[in-house]
Design a protein around this motif. Structure first.
Motif, short mmCIF file in Angstrom:
data_model
loop_
_atom_site.label_atom_id
_atom_site.label_comp_id
_atom_site.label_asym_id
_atom_site.label_seq_id
_atom_site.Cartn_x
_atom_site.Cartn_y
_atom_site.Cartn_z
N VAL A 77 -29.87 52.02 44.54
CA VAL A 77 -29.95 52.40 45.95
C VAL A 77 -30.64 51.30 46.75
O VAL A 77 -30.17 50.89 47.82
CB VAL A 77 -30.68 53.75 46.13
CG1 VAL A 77 -30.91 54.06 47.61
CG2 VAL A 77 -29.90 54.88 45.47
N LEU A 78 -31.75 50.81 46.23
CA LEU A 78 -32.48 49.73 46.92
C LEU A 78 -31.64 48.46 47.03
O LEU A 78 -31.62 47.81 48.08
CB LEU A 78 -33.80 49.45 46.21
CG LEU A 78 -34.84 50.56 46.31
CD1 LEU A 78 -36.00 50.30 45.36
CD2 LEU A 78 -35.33 50.72 47.74
N PRO A 96 -35.58 53.73 52.64
CA PRO A 96 -35.18 54.28 51.34
C PRO A 96 -36.35 55.01 50.69
O PRO A 96 -37.48 54.50 50.70
CB PRO A 96 -34.79 53.03 50.54
CG PRO A 96 -34.39 52.03 51.58
CD PRO A 96 -35.30 52.30 52.74
N ARG A 97 -36.06 56.21 50.17
CA ARG A 97 -37.16 57.01 49.62
C ARG A 97 -36.64 58.11 48.72
O ARG A 97 -35.47 58.47 48.77
CB ARG A 97 -37.99 57.62 50.72
CG ARG A 97 -37.24 58.65 51.57
CD ARG A 97 -38.12 59.17 52.70
NE ARG A 97 -37.39 60.11 53.53
CZ ARG A 97 -37.39 61.42 53.36
NH1 ARG A 97 -38.10 61.97 52.39
NH2 ARG A 97 -36.71 62.21 54.16
N PHE A 104 -32.97 59.82 45.16
CA PHE A 104 -33.45 58.67 45.91
C PHE A 104 -32.33 58.27 46.86
O PHE A 104 -31.18 58.12 46.44
CB PHE A 104 -33.79 57.51 44.95
CG PHE A 104 -34.64 56.45 45.59
CD1 PHE A 104 -36.02 56.58 45.63
CD2 PHE A 104 -34.06 55.33 46.16
CE1 PHE A 104 -36.81 55.60 46.22
CE2 PHE A 104 -34.83 54.35 46.74
CZ PHE A 104 -36.22 54.48 46.78
N VAL A 105 -32.64 58.17 48.16
CA VAL A 105 -31.60 57.95 49.17
C VAL A 105 -31.95 56.81 50.12
O VAL A 105 -33.12 56.51 50.33
CB VAL A 105 -31.32 59.22 50.00
CG1 VAL A 105 -30.90 60.37 49.13
CG2 VAL A 105 -32.52 59.61 50.83
N ALA A 106 -30.90 56.22 50.68
CA ALA A 106 -31.04 55.22 51.74
C ALA A 106 -29.85 55.37 52.67
O ALA A 106 -28.77 55.83 52.26
CB ALA A 106 -31.07 53.81 51.15
N TYR A 107 -30.04 55.00 53.93
CA TYR A 107 -28.99 55.10 54.94
C TYR A 107 -28.76 53.76 55.62
O TYR A 107 -29.71 53.01 55.87
CB TYR A 107 -29.38 56.11 56.02
CG TYR A 107 -29.36 57.54 55.56
CD1 TYR A 107 -28.19 58.28 55.65
CD2 TYR A 107 -30.49 58.14 55.03
CE1 TYR A 107 -28.15 59.60 55.22
CE2 TYR A 107 -30.47 59.45 54.60
CZ TYR A 107 -29.29 60.18 54.71
OH TYR A 107 -29.26 61.48 54.28
N SER A 120 -29.10 58.41 44.41
CA SER A 120 -29.09 58.61 42.97
C SER A 120 -29.28 60.10 42.70
O SER A 120 -29.73 60.84 43.57
CB SER A 120 -30.20 57.80 42.30
OG SER A 120 -31.47 58.30 42.69
N GLN A 121 -28.96 60.51 41.50
CA GLN A 121 -29.18 61.90 41.10
C GLN A 121 -30.68 62.17 41.00
O GLN A 121 -31.45 61.25 40.76
CB GLN A 121 -28.51 62.17 39.75
CG GLN A 121 -27.00 62.11 39.81
CD GLN A 121 -26.45 63.21 40.69
OE1 GLN A 121 -26.86 64.36 40.62
NE2 GLN A 121 -25.49 62.85 41.54
#
Length: 124
Positions: A77-78, A96-97, A104-107, A120-121
């Motif tokens: 994700v990063l 991202p956090r 773990f997510v980012a936009y 991520s899961q």
């Protein structure tokens, strides 16, 4: 449920630079242009297609729409987020956090303004 997601772009060269980089960060391969001039990415059974609108009008981003992309890990994700920013994308919403559910997510917005998220899961 879905066979593919199709989004519009006003500049396929710019879109290709962005999406090739972000999919590489997730372990994917560069997109391929089909005979109809559509840029196609295939990754883990899903397809993302990018095209100039067939009606000849400019492409616009969906208001309220988000395309979610699966990532294998928070590190992916990063890497996706960093690659997107380096190739014309814009960081949006929160940094991202990890979410309360452990994912773990980012936009990002792509260079045409389409809203994307990689996640991520949950780790728990």
């Amino acid at each position: 449920m879905f066979t593919h997601v199709m989004i519009g772009s006003n500049d396929l060269v710019r879109a290709r630079s962005f999406y090739d980089a972000t999919f590489a960060a997730l372990g994917g391969t560069p997109g391929e242009m089909d005979a109809r001039g559509r840029l196609i990415y295939t990754h883990e059974g899903g397809r993302l297609m990018i095209t100039k609108p067939i009606d000849g009008n400019p492409a616009t981003a969906a208001n309220g729409g988000t395309i979610g992309i699966a990532a294998a890990s928070p590190d992916h994700v990063l890497a996706w987020h960093a690659s997107g920013i380096a190739h014309g994308g814009t960081a949006i919403e929160s940094p991202p956090r990890e979410r309360p559910n452990g994912s773990f997510v980012a936009y990002l917005r792509d260079p045409d303004g389409n809203k994307l998220t990689a996640r991520s899961q949950p780790t728990r």
